[in-house]
Design an enzyme around this catalytic site. Structure first.
Site, PDB file in Angstrom:
ATOM      1  N   CYS A  44       0.833  -1.203   0.000  1.00  0.00           N
ATOM      2  CA  CYS A  44       0.000   0.000   0.000  1.00  0.00           C
ATOM      3  C   CYS A  44       0.874   1.262   0.000  1.00  0.00           C
ATOM      4  CB  CYS A  44      -0.993  -0.020   1.162  1.00  0.00           C
ATOM      5  SG  CYS A  44      -2.355   1.160   0.971  1.00  0.00           S
ATOM      6  N   HIS A  67      -3.712  -5.338   0.504  1.00  0.00           N
ATOM      7  CA  HIS A  67      -3.229  -5.654   1.855  1.00  0.00           C
ATOM      8  C   HIS A  67      -3.352  -7.146   2.162  1.00  0.00           C
ATOM      9  CE1 HIS A  67      -2.602  -1.661   3.689  1.00  0.00           C
ATOM     10  NE2 HIS A  67      -3.579  -1.250   2.906  1.00  0.00           N
ATOM     11  N   GLU A  75      -1.928  -8.633   4.505  1.00  0.00           N
ATOM     12  CA  GLU A  75      -1.829  -8.784   5.964  1.00  0.00           C
ATOM     13  C   GLU A  75      -3.135  -8.489   6.686  1.00  0.00           C
ATOM     14  OE1 GLU A  75      -1.163  -4.342   5.599  1.00  0.00           O
ATOM     15  OE2 GLU A  75      -1.132  -6.145   4.346  1.00  0.00           O
TER      16      GLU A  75
END
Length: 235
Positions: free
Chosen positions: A97, A184, A186
């Protein structure tokens, strides 16, 4: 096994962090689930904390942030200079990001506000013809997204590996030691939902409602996490 240096570029609000952790915690949990033997070291570069040397590290992972890659804060200028050094030294580097955006900004690309506004929720990333090491052209992997900025001009030498309907530069490779994602891998669905709730007024109710509905779609974050570890020499 050398540890991965996590360059943390934000401090999540305590109301969110109590349940979901800070960004380094999310990466440690998601990557550690793939390989519990992995080691990590956190550096709050948004507070200008850096390792004295990277000789003892496998590579660098740059997190997301609410800051913009085109901001002129001193810590952002220092991070961009550090990225240039990392690439010149051949240090394996992954950006997520904001990390994706600032790598391109540091290396001669350009980041701007997305013309279409916020991209939140689950987005389909479609592999390009350049992504032969990751899968066949046209293959799709889903990731959570949360951004209003995008890379509009890539750094010289970039290969665009995946695009979404809203973000043409969604996954990139620069040489064989730099890999970046706009999405993302994660994030969990719970955190994505909590973050949208927290930013609802900024994002807009209509956009948030559509993004919330997308959270029922399957995710392919494991693929992206494995690709990250490959770039960092941990697979």
């Amino acid at each position: 096994m050398k540890p991965i240096a996590i360059y943390n570029t934000d401090t999540i609000a305590e109301s969110l962090a109590r349940e979901h952790g800070q960004y380094p915690d999310m990466f440690i949990k998601s990557l550690g689930a793939i390989n519990p033997a992995l080691r990590f070291a956190r550096f709050d570069v948004n507070r200008e904390v850096y390792p004295e040397s990277l000789a003892g590290y496998a590579g660098v992972l740059i997190t997301g942030s609410q800051s913009a890659a085109y901001d002129s804060d001193p810590w952002i200028d220092r991070l961009k200079a550090n990225i240039v050094d990392l690439v010149e030294l051949g240090v394996p580097l992954v950006g997520i990001c904001f990390g994706h955006q600032i790598i391109h900004q540091a290396l001669g690309g350009r980041v701007q506000k997305a013309a279409g506004g916020w991209c939140v929720g689950v987005h389909a990333n479609r592999l390009t013809g350049a992504a032969v090491d990751y899968g066949p052209e046209g293959e799709v992997f889903n990731l959570l997204s949360s951004h209003q900025d995008q890379v509009t001009d890539c750094a010289p030498g970039t290969e665009i590996l995946a695009s979404t309907a809203r973000c043409p530069v969604a996954m990139t490779r620069i040489g064989d030691r730099v890999l970046t994602f706009q999405g993302h891998p994660e994030f969990t669905r719970d955190y994505a939902q909590a973050l949208m709730d927290w930013r609802r007024e900024r994002i807009g109710v209509t956009v948030c409602e559509a993004a919330m509905a997308s959270l029922s779609q399957p995710l392919d974050e494991q693929r992206a996490l494995h690709w990250m570890l490959q770039t960092l020499g941990q697979k």
